[in-house]
Design a protein around this motif. Sequence first.
Motif, mmCIF file in Angstrom:
data_model
loop_
_atom_site.group_PDB
_atom_site.id
_atom_site.type_symbol
_atom_site.label_atom_id
_atom_site.label_comp_id
_atom_site.label_asym_id
_atom_site.label_seq_id
_atom_site.Cartn_x
_atom_site.Cartn_y
_atom_site.Cartn_z
ATOM 1 N N SER A 36 -8.390 5.095 -1.358
ATOM 2 C CA SER A 36 -8.655 6.440 -0.693
ATOM 3 C C SER A 36 -9.638 6.024 0.242
ATOM 4 O O SER A 36 -9.577 6.849 1.439
ATOM 5 C CB SER A 36 -8.869 7.504 -1.687
ATOM 6 O OG SER A 36 -7.694 7.302 -2.560
ATOM 7 N N PRO B 160 -9.392 3.403 4.435
ATOM 8 C CA PRO B 160 -8.423 3.635 5.165
ATOM 9 C C PRO B 160 -8.071 2.231 6.166
ATOM 10 O O PRO B 160 -6.995 2.297 6.676
ATOM 11 C CB PRO B 160 -8.703 4.739 6.151
ATOM 12 C CG PRO B 160 -10.366 4.884 6.118
ATOM 13 C CD PRO B 160 -10.789 4.221 4.716
ATOM 14 N N ASP C 188 -7.656 2.123 -5.862
ATOM 15 C CA ASP C 188 -7.668 3.000 -5.367
ATOM 16 C C ASP C 188 -8.288 2.914 -3.953
ATOM 17 O O ASP C 188 -9.534 2.301 -3.652
ATOM 18 C CB ASP C 188 -8.743 4.189 -5.930
ATOM 19 C CG ASP C 188 -9.049 5.453 -5.347
ATOM 20 O OD1 ASP C 188 -8.179 5.657 -4.132
ATOM 21 O OD2 ASP C 188 -9.752 6.126 -5.705
ATOM 22 N N LYS D 295 0.925 11.367 -4.448
ATOM 23 C CA LYS D 295 0.556 12.769 -4.306
ATOM 24 C C LYS D 295 0.065 13.436 -5.870
ATOM 25 O O LYS D 295 0.273 12.401 -6.712
ATOM 26 C CB LYS D 295 1.944 13.643 -4.210
ATOM 27 C CG LYS D 295 2.639 12.955 -2.990
ATOM 28 C CD LYS D 295 3.944 14.043 -2.922
ATOM 29 C CE LYS D 295 4.686 13.802 -1.867
ATOM 30 N NZ LYS D 295 5.781 12.722 -2.017
ATOM 31 N N ILE E 246 0.934 -1.173 0.018
ATOM 32 C CA ILE E 246 -0.188 -0.007 -0.033
ATOM 33 C C ILE E 246 0.867 1.142 -0.072
ATOM 34 O O ILE E 246 1.867 1.227 0.818
ATOM 35 C CB ILE E 246 -0.938 0.103 1.202
ATOM 36 C CG1 ILE E 246 -1.938 -1.099 1.171
ATOM 37 C CG2 ILE E 246 -1.695 1.612 1.286
ATOM 38 C CD1 ILE E 246 -3.007 -1.290 2.247
ATOM 39 N N ARG E 247 0.663 2.178 -0.929
ATOM 40 C CA ARG E 247 1.454 3.467 -0.892
ATOM 41 C C ARG E 247 0.460 4.541 -1.281
ATOM 42 O O ARG E 247 -0.641 4.593 -1.424
ATOM 43 C CB ARG E 247 2.364 3.239 -1.961
ATOM 44 C CG ARG E 247 1.720 3.437 -3.447
ATOM 45 C CD ARG E 247 2.740 3.069 -4.485
ATOM 46 N NE ARG E 247 3.709 4.166 -4.525
ATOM 47 C CZ ARG E 247 5.249 3.939 -4.511
ATOM 48 N NH1 ARG E 247 5.513 2.640 -4.671
ATOM 49 N NH2 ARG E 247 5.903 4.850 -4.324
ATOM 50 N N GLU E 248 1.394 6.001 -1.051
ATOM 51 C CA GLU E 248 0.438 6.949 -1.011
ATOM 52 C C GLU E 248 0.867 7.520 -2.484
ATOM 53 O O GLU E 248 1.832 7.566 -2.834
ATOM 54 C CB GLU E 248 0.784 7.938 0.030
ATOM 55 C CG GLU E 248 0.666 7.623 1.344
ATOM 56 C CD GLU E 248 -0.829 7.433 1.801
ATOM 57 O OE1 GLU E 248 -1.633 8.166 1.468
ATOM 58 O OE2 GLU E 248 -1.128 6.509 2.407
ATOM 59 N N LYS F 172 -5.583 -3.354 4.973
ATOM 60 C CA LYS F 172 -4.088 -3.590 4.992
ATOM 61 C C LYS F 172 -3.349 -4.340 4.217
ATOM 62 O O LYS F 172 -4.204 -5.059 3.436
ATOM 63 C CB LYS F 172 -4.118 -3.939 6.587
ATOM 64 C CG LYS F 172 -4.492 -3.112 7.500
ATOM 65 C CD LYS F 172 -3.922 -3.718 8.869
ATOM 66 C CE LYS F 172 -4.657 -3.053 10.135
ATOM 67 N NZ LYS F 172 -6.087 -3.425 10.275
ATOM 68 N N MET G 297 -3.658 10.302 -2.606
ATOM 69 C CA MET G 297 -4.633 9.083 -2.652
ATOM 70 C C MET G 297 -3.847 8.127 -2.136
ATOM 71 O O MET G 297 -2.486 8.064 -2.210
ATOM 72 C CB MET G 297 -4.910 8.769 -4.266
ATOM 73 C CG MET G 297 -5.668 9.712 -5.097
ATOM 74 S SD MET G 297 -5.696 9.009 -6.763
ATOM 75 C CE MET G 297 -7.292 8.208 -6.603
ATOM 76 N N ARG G 298 -4.797 6.786 -1.707
ATOM 77 C CA ARG G 298 -3.981 5.841 -1.077
ATOM 78 C C ARG G 298 -4.276 4.488 -2.109
ATOM 79 O O ARG G 298 -5.479 4.439 -2.707
ATOM 80 C CB ARG G 298 -4.776 5.571 0.134
ATOM 81 C CG ARG G 298 -4.230 4.519 1.119
ATOM 82 C CD ARG G 298 -5.131 4.384 2.527
ATOM 83 N NE ARG G 298 -3.984 3.494 3.195
ATOM 84 C CZ ARG G 298 -4.594 2.149 3.660
ATOM 85 N NH1 ARG G 298 -5.856 1.774 3.322
ATOM 86 N NH2 ARG G 298 -3.803 1.360 4.350
ATOM 87 N N GLY H 191 -3.577 0.740 -3.317
ATOM 88 C CA GLY H 191 -3.064 -0.724 -3.166
ATOM 89 C C GLY H 191 -2.742 -1.403 -4.258
ATOM 90 O O GLY H 191 -3.288 -1.303 -5.260
#
Length: 383
Positions: free
Chosen positions: A323, A326, A321, A260, A256-258, A329, A277-278, A280
């Motif tokens: 986002s 949250p 996505d 920008k 999982i990464r962010e 995992k 955004m978050r 996977g």
Amino acid sequence: MSCTFSPSICHINLDALERNFKRLGEPSSLMPVIKSDAYGHGLMQVAATLDRAGAVSFAVGTVSEGVALRKAGLAQQIVLLIGCMDKEEWLLAMQHKLTPVIGSFDDLALAAQVCAENEPGILNAAIKCDTGMSRLGFNLDDKSQLLEHLRKTPKIKPALLVSHLACADMPEEDGFTKRQIENYEKFYAAVCSLYPETSHSLGNSAATLGHHATSNDISRPGLALYGGNPFYGTRLEKYGHNQEWVMSLSSPIIHIRELKAGQSISYGRIFTAQRAMRIGIVACGYANGVNRQLSNRMKVLVGGRLASQLGRICMGMFMVDLSQFPEIKTGERVWILGGKPDPGQTAPDAQQIAQMLGTIPYEVLCHMGSLNQRIYGNDTLAY
Ligand SMILES: *Cc1c(COP(=O)(O)O)cnc(C)c1O
């Protein structure tokens, strides 16, 4: 065949398969179609389940599929829809008491030769007539010549007359289907005049669900066994509403990464984040049957809710996505087909995916089923 290298898991719900089979009618009036590794669901496991559910016959494609079923101890009538391609195959069919399609005078001649040269010398055949599909089978005009040939080759027993409908799933083509049925009935009457014991098999899933074919037909459902609705999108859609999908496909989130705002993702940069955004990363790609044309279009089920796939689908990975997720995992599974949706959400299915790709669910199931590891159970998520 099932690919054990894939990290994605194709879940096959054998109870759903059995329920679908029972919904289609009495076992004595059905010849379940389990060709092409049971549409990607696994030939042996599907056959064993339908055997327990009372199946009295099966339709496969090739001799090797038929032989595999015999070696597993199945004693039912096994029709080979593709027929036999050379002398060795005719011999195997005869020795294993399989019922290959005979659809031409060349077939008949070769089969007769093999019967004459080998013990036990008796072959049960599914005589195929062409009623409008123009694929395999004798023409209507060939029927008296065919009967003459059959009379001269008593070792070949016409156990069954088969034909295949080209448009039974298209209500607007009812006229064509009716003509096919008429042609079929003429052919059947001719065969019966000499061989009154011959049974007949015309219908596919659509004909079975739509009650199209003639009475006493042994119908050959394929798609509907696996949960597909051949009438999807037509005015007869309701006929297929009770069937349940048998296959689900899941794969784990491995990272999982962010992202920008302004950052692009994956090959070709077809998606750029407009805001943070978050994301996977899922261990599944086009090598696992998730067609690259689905890039940036598909939705998958994550924790019971639909999430959008973003960017180009890679060979063994795609991105979703997260986002709005949250709580999700690394290690949690994403559902490409099926899964357990929350109330108000619907699980993605092979029909939706086929629709996006301009194809039919048959193709989606064959690909996803054969390119992944398969696990068998009696529920979608219990394993
Ligand atoms: C594949 C096939 C079927 C099954 O068709 P569905 O549309 O999946 O029900 C029946 N008969 C023949 C000859 C086939 O090739």
